[in-house]
Motif scaffolding. Structure first.
Motif, PDB file in Angstrom:
ATOM      1  N   MET A   1      35.852  31.497  14.307  1.00  0.00           N
ATOM      2  CA  MET A   1      36.123  30.638  15.432  1.00  0.00           C
ATOM      3  C   MET A   1      35.610  31.048  16.678  1.00  0.00           C
ATOM      4  O   MET A   1      35.558  32.174  16.982  1.00  0.00           O
ATOM      5  N   PRO A   2      34.813  30.133  17.240  1.00  0.00           N
ATOM      6  CA  PRO A   2      34.181  30.526  18.745  1.00  0.00           C
ATOM      7  C   PRO A   2      35.355  30.998  19.589  1.00  0.00           C
ATOM      8  O   PRO A   2      36.413  30.799  19.405  1.00  0.00           O
ATOM      9  N   LYS A   3      34.814  31.678  20.774  1.00  0.00           N
ATOM     10  CA  LYS A   3      35.982  32.043  21.763  1.00  0.00           C
ATOM     11  C   LYS A   3      36.576  31.027  22.279  1.00  0.00           C
ATOM     12  O   LYS A   3      36.130  29.853  22.657  1.00  0.00           O
ATOM     13  N   LYS A   4      38.016  30.949  22.910  1.00  0.00           N
ATOM     14  CA  LYS A   4      38.532  30.107  23.581  1.00  0.00           C
ATOM     15  C   LYS A   4      39.592  30.512  24.360  1.00  0.00           C
ATOM     16  O   LYS A   4      40.353  31.728  24.154  1.00  0.00           O
ATOM     17  N   GLY A   5      39.586  30.164  25.606  1.00  0.00           N
ATOM     18  CA  GLY A   5      40.517  30.936  26.541  1.00  0.00           C
ATOM     19  C   GLY A   5      40.050  31.328  27.739  1.00  0.00           C
ATOM     20  O   GLY A   5      38.825  31.385  28.130  1.00  0.00           O
ATOM     21  N   TYR A   6      40.609  32.308  28.577  1.00  0.00           N
ATOM     22  CA  TYR A   6      40.333  33.028  29.833  1.00  0.00           C
ATOM     23  C   TYR A   6      39.702  34.539  29.279  1.00  0.00           C
ATOM     24  O   TYR A   6      40.233  35.224  28.420  1.00  0.00           O
ATOM     25  N   PHE A   7      38.628  34.707  29.969  1.00  0.00           N
ATOM     26  CA  PHE A   7      38.115  35.963  29.783  1.00  0.00           C
ATOM     27  C   PHE A   7      37.409  36.663  31.111  1.00  0.00           C
ATOM     28  O   PHE A   7      37.243  35.636  32.066  1.00  0.00           O
ATOM     29  N   GLY A   8      37.267  37.674  31.198  1.00  0.00           N
ATOM     30  CA  GLY A   8      36.786  38.434  32.328  1.00  0.00           C
ATOM     31  C   GLY A   8      36.100  39.714  32.023  1.00  0.00           C
ATOM     32  O   GLY A   8      36.254  40.442  30.925  1.00  0.00           O
ATOM     33  N   VAL A   9      35.498  40.232  32.938  1.00  0.00           N
ATOM     34  CA  VAL A   9      34.636  41.273  32.884  1.00  0.00           C
ATOM     35  C   VAL A   9      35.316  42.403  33.807  1.00  0.00           C
ATOM     36  O   VAL A   9      35.144  42.393  34.852  1.00  0.00           O
ATOM     37  N   TYR A  10      35.440  43.327  33.359  1.00  0.00           N
ATOM     38  CA  TYR A  10      36.275  44.621  33.973  1.00  0.00           C
ATOM     39  C   TYR A  10      35.352  45.851  33.579  1.00  0.00           C
ATOM     40  O   TYR A  10      35.340  46.230  32.242  1.00  0.00           O
ATOM     41  N   ASN A  11      34.935  46.736  34.421  1.00  0.00           N
ATOM     42  CA  ASN A  11      34.109  47.902  34.017  1.00  0.00           C
ATOM     43  C   ASN A  11      33.127  47.648  33.226  1.00  0.00           C
ATOM     44  O   ASN A  11      32.796  48.233  32.226  1.00  0.00           O
ATOM     45  N   ASN A  12      32.294  46.464  33.192  1.00  0.00           N
ATOM     46  CA  ASN A  12      31.105  45.919  32.788  1.00  0.00           C
ATOM     47  C   ASN A  12      31.482  45.800  31.153  1.00  0.00           C
ATOM     48  O   ASN A  12      30.670  45.619  30.116  1.00  0.00           O
ATOM     49  N   ILE A  13      32.824  45.550  30.641  1.00  0.00           N
ATOM     50  CA  ILE A  13      32.970  45.177  29.477  1.00  0.00           C
ATOM     51  C   ILE A  13      34.037  43.757  29.467  1.00  0.00           C
ATOM     52  O   ILE A  13      34.669  43.616  30.445  1.00  0.00           O
ATOM     53  N   GLU A  14      33.577  42.827  28.619  1.00  0.00           N
ATOM     54  CA  GLU A  14      34.448  41.665  28.606  1.00  0.00           C
ATOM     55  C   GLU A  14      35.787  41.747  27.735  1.00  0.00           C
ATOM     56  O   GLU A  14      35.695  42.289  26.731  1.00  0.00           O
ATOM     57  N   TYR A  15      36.836  41.154  28.363  1.00  0.00           N
ATOM     58  CA  TYR A  15      38.193  41.114  27.719  1.00  0.00           C
ATOM     59  C   TYR A  15      38.702  39.930  27.712  1.00  0.00           C
ATOM     60  O   TYR A  15      38.184  38.990  28.692  1.00  0.00           O
TER      61      TYR A  15
END
Length: 132
Positions: free
Chosen positions: A1-15
């Motif tokens: 399943m592809p990604k769905k929802g809210y994501f952000g980049v923190y310290n150059n890493i996606e979460y």
């Protein structure tokens, strides 16, 4: 399943990004390689979270998976099953054109062969106001 929802980049890493009951921003992951000693696994579930300030994110965005099927865009409803993908639409005319089944008062769905579908991720950037 592809990604769905809210994501952000923190310290150059996606979460993945969520909020707790007190409206605090949390970054979360089930990938141990992304976890540092200040993450917690509150429910011993393998999902680690860390409370952060929104302004500590370098990017924040919402991802909505979509499917291109016969040159038309549809919602992706679920994981692949038996080589098929479950699509949905609220557009009655489009649903009739492609023989979708009515599953709710204003919604239509259909399983289609995976090879007939191109899955895309639509991204909507969310502004982050930095403290001055």
């Amino acid at each position: 399943m592809p990604k769905k929802g809210y994501f952000g980049v923190y310290n150059n890493i996606e979460y993945e990004v969520t909020r707790d009951v007190d409206n605090n921003f949390l970054i979360m992951t089930d990938d141990p390689a992304k976890v540092t000693n200040d993450f917690v696994d509150k429910f011993n579930s393998g999902v680690y979270t860390k409370k952060i300030k929104k302004e500590n994110l370098s990017e924040l965005y919402y991802i909505k998976p979509q499917a291109i099927y016969k040159n038309k865009k549809f919602n992706v409803m679920s994981n692949e099953k038996d080589g098929k993908v479950y699509l949905g639409t609220g557009d009655a005319k489009l649903a009739r054109e492609f023989n979708f089944d009515r599953t709710d008062k204003y919604y239509y769905e259909k399983w289609v062969p995976k090879e007939d579908v191109e899955i895309i991720e639509e991204r909507k950037d969310i502004p982050i106001e930095k403290n001055r």
